[in-house]
Design a protein around this motif. Sequence first.
Motif, PDB file in Angstrom:
ATOM      1  N   PHE A   1       0.818  -1.211   0.000  1.00 40.75           N
ATOM      2  CA  PHE A   1       0.000   0.000   0.000  1.00 40.75           C
ATOM      3  C   PHE A   1       0.853   1.264   0.000  1.00 40.75           C
ATOM      4  CE2 PHE A   1      -2.499   3.348   2.075  1.00 40.75           C
ATOM      5  CZ  PHE A   1      -3.692   3.276   1.365  1.00 40.75           C
TER       6      PHE A   1
ATOM      7  N   SER B   1      -6.659 -10.279  -3.641  1.00 46.41           N
ATOM      8  CA  SER B   1      -7.080  -8.873  -3.590  1.00 46.41           C
ATOM      9  C   SER B   1      -6.492  -8.184  -2.362  1.00 46.41           C
ATOM     10  CB  SER B   1      -8.608  -8.783  -3.552  1.00 46.41           C
ATOM     11  OG  SER B   1      -9.029  -7.463  -3.287  1.00 46.41           O
TER      12      SER B   1
ATOM     13  N   GLU C   1      -7.422  -5.278  -1.491  1.00 45.17           N
ATOM     14  CA  GLU C   1      -8.595  -4.651  -0.876  1.00 45.17           C
ATOM     15  C   GLU C   1      -9.287  -5.613   0.096  1.00 45.17           C
ATOM     16  OE1 GLU C   1      -7.902  -4.590  -4.079  1.00 45.17           O
ATOM     17  OE2 GLU C   1      -7.446  -2.458  -4.365  1.00 45.17           O
TER      18      GLU C   1
ATOM     19  N   ILE D   1      -7.296  -5.676   3.299  1.00 51.31           N
ATOM     20  CA  ILE D   1      -7.542  -4.468   4.088  1.00 51.31           C
ATOM     21  C   ILE D   1      -8.906  -4.543   4.762  1.00 51.31           C
ATOM     22  CG2 ILE D   1      -7.919  -1.972   3.953  1.00 51.31           C
ATOM     23  CD1 ILE D   1      -5.779  -1.859   1.791  1.00 51.31           C
ATOM     24  N   PHE D   2      -9.909  -5.089   4.069  1.00 51.14           N
ATOM     25  CA  PHE D   2     -11.238  -5.225   4.653  1.00 51.14           C
ATOM     26  C   PHE D   2     -11.210  -6.141   5.878  1.00 51.14           C
ATOM     27  CE2 PHE D   2     -15.120  -7.799   5.020  1.00 51.14           C
ATOM     28  CZ  PHE D   2     -16.039  -6.796   5.317  1.00 51.14           C
TER      29      PHE D   2
ATOM     30  N   THR E   1      -9.246  -4.448   8.670  1.00 50.73           N
ATOM     31  CA  THR E   1     -10.040  -3.369   9.271  1.00 50.73           C
ATOM     32  C   THR E   1     -11.145  -3.938  10.146  1.00 50.73           C
ATOM     33  OG1 THR E   1      -9.591  -1.921   7.382  1.00 50.73           O
ATOM     34  CG2 THR E   1     -11.459  -1.343   8.775  1.00 50.73           C
TER      35      THR E   1
END
Length: 539
Positions: A345, A416, A418, A421-422, A425
């Motif tokens: 990132f 992924s 993303e 990160i999901f 998080t």
Amino acid sequence: MTEEIKENIPQVAGDSYDIKRREALERIDNAKFGWFHIRACLVSGVGFFTDAYDIFAINLVAVMLGYVYFGKSSLPPDVDMSVKIATPVGTLVGQFAFGILADVLGRKKMYGVELLIIVFATFASCLTANSFVWSPVSNSFVSNANVVSTQGLLVFWRVILGIGIGGDYPLSAVITSEFATTARRGAMMSAVFAMQGIGILVAAIVSTIVVASFHSTISPTDFSHIDYAWRIVTGLGAVPGVVALYFRLTIPETPRFTMDIERNIHQATQDIDTVLTNGNYKAREQEVIVKVDAPVASFSDFFTHFGKWENGKVLFGTAFAWFALDVAFYGIGLNNNIILKQIGFLGDGTDPYETLFKASVGNIIIALLGTVPGYWVTVFTIDLWGRRPIQIMGFACLTALFIVLGFGYYPILHTSVELFIFIFTLSQFFFNFGPNTTTFVVPGEIFPTRYRSTGHGISAASGKLGAIISQVGFFKLKDIGGATGSNAFIDHLFKIFAVFMLLGLIVTYFCIPETKNQSLESLSNENQDGFVKRRSTDA
């Protein structure tokens, strides 16, 4: 000057003081929620805002220090570990020491002292620099890091900062719980602690703004202005502390301390009248001293009380649950940027502006999507659902999420970024809608007044022991299986965190009772009949 007053008290039954104490406690527990309760939450909450800002800003500041002093996007592992571990070490000391002192000297006498330490240490941190020595060659003073380095001084001042932050934990928790109404005590304590999430978010926002303001002066060949940036980000952490200092120094002593430890029922009832009637506090014009007999804190009494399994298991439960939590919470929280770098990132680190800006934005995303919402969901549910169910649910969800991240680390990243990160998080959400909040709340409720702050301090200090072990372990283990800085062991660290979350769940299930909708006195597990008695000299 405090003057002892002998009131014209009718000679009534020996338990009249006990009845008066119960009536006073009922007034606090059943009081209408008002301005004084809001003020107490705000005064305590600003401290936790400052604490979190100062603790977690180092996650971003460490990247800046890497560029300024080592010309790369990270500090050397030993330096990075020292800078990040310094505050938890000081916090452990502060939690234990202030926890005891607040039970011995009083909540009011200690409240504000810890904030003074935080403000002073924060300012000192942002002014650290290498030592200077006289050079006869250049006929001037030159920087010499071999004597005292910026990093060495920063570690020193962050230990001092940690002592102040540590003192804030038991003091804010106990003061809030002892003033709170029974029905809203969980929400009030959670709201105070939820300011930690706001502090984490604001630290990332401030870092983003400061880095953006230096955009034109930061380049791959010029890191000099980053030196201004980290000092500004660090120094701004003292501002809310300065604002809150007056209000902390003028907050009243809690009536429970006055009744049960100072053993002064009449003064406590007078203070309750003042607070609940005016919604504010006025200094005592004349202190009323009419002493009663009540259980007194001592080493022998402490070991007698907690030597009973029904009491000792609760202290063990609150301490170990906090320990297990902080192994993962600080292992991840202070190293978000290492994880963000590992998943690509932050870029390759060659462009300092890109790295610093993305690091700051990445932390904003994590805070907005996971950290902050988790805290406030707890605030609105803790008095409805209960502390114990939230803590068990949080530990269970974290166990599952860390198992997924540990065993599916590389497949998820290849699928992924993303998605990674999901999930990451989501773990931040369940930290805070879960044990990170409840481990703070329960120790502030579950112990007798004479040991409430001490018990909270022991529990909190156990947590910081977990944080220290986690930081040392993180830096010693993260590169196993690869070159220095490769972070090749990160997937296995998530598996280790999963084990600690499972242990926290087990200990919570067997050792920690529910505290929802119960008075502090009923939770103390002590017989309240005849808890205080008229002194024979008053009869």
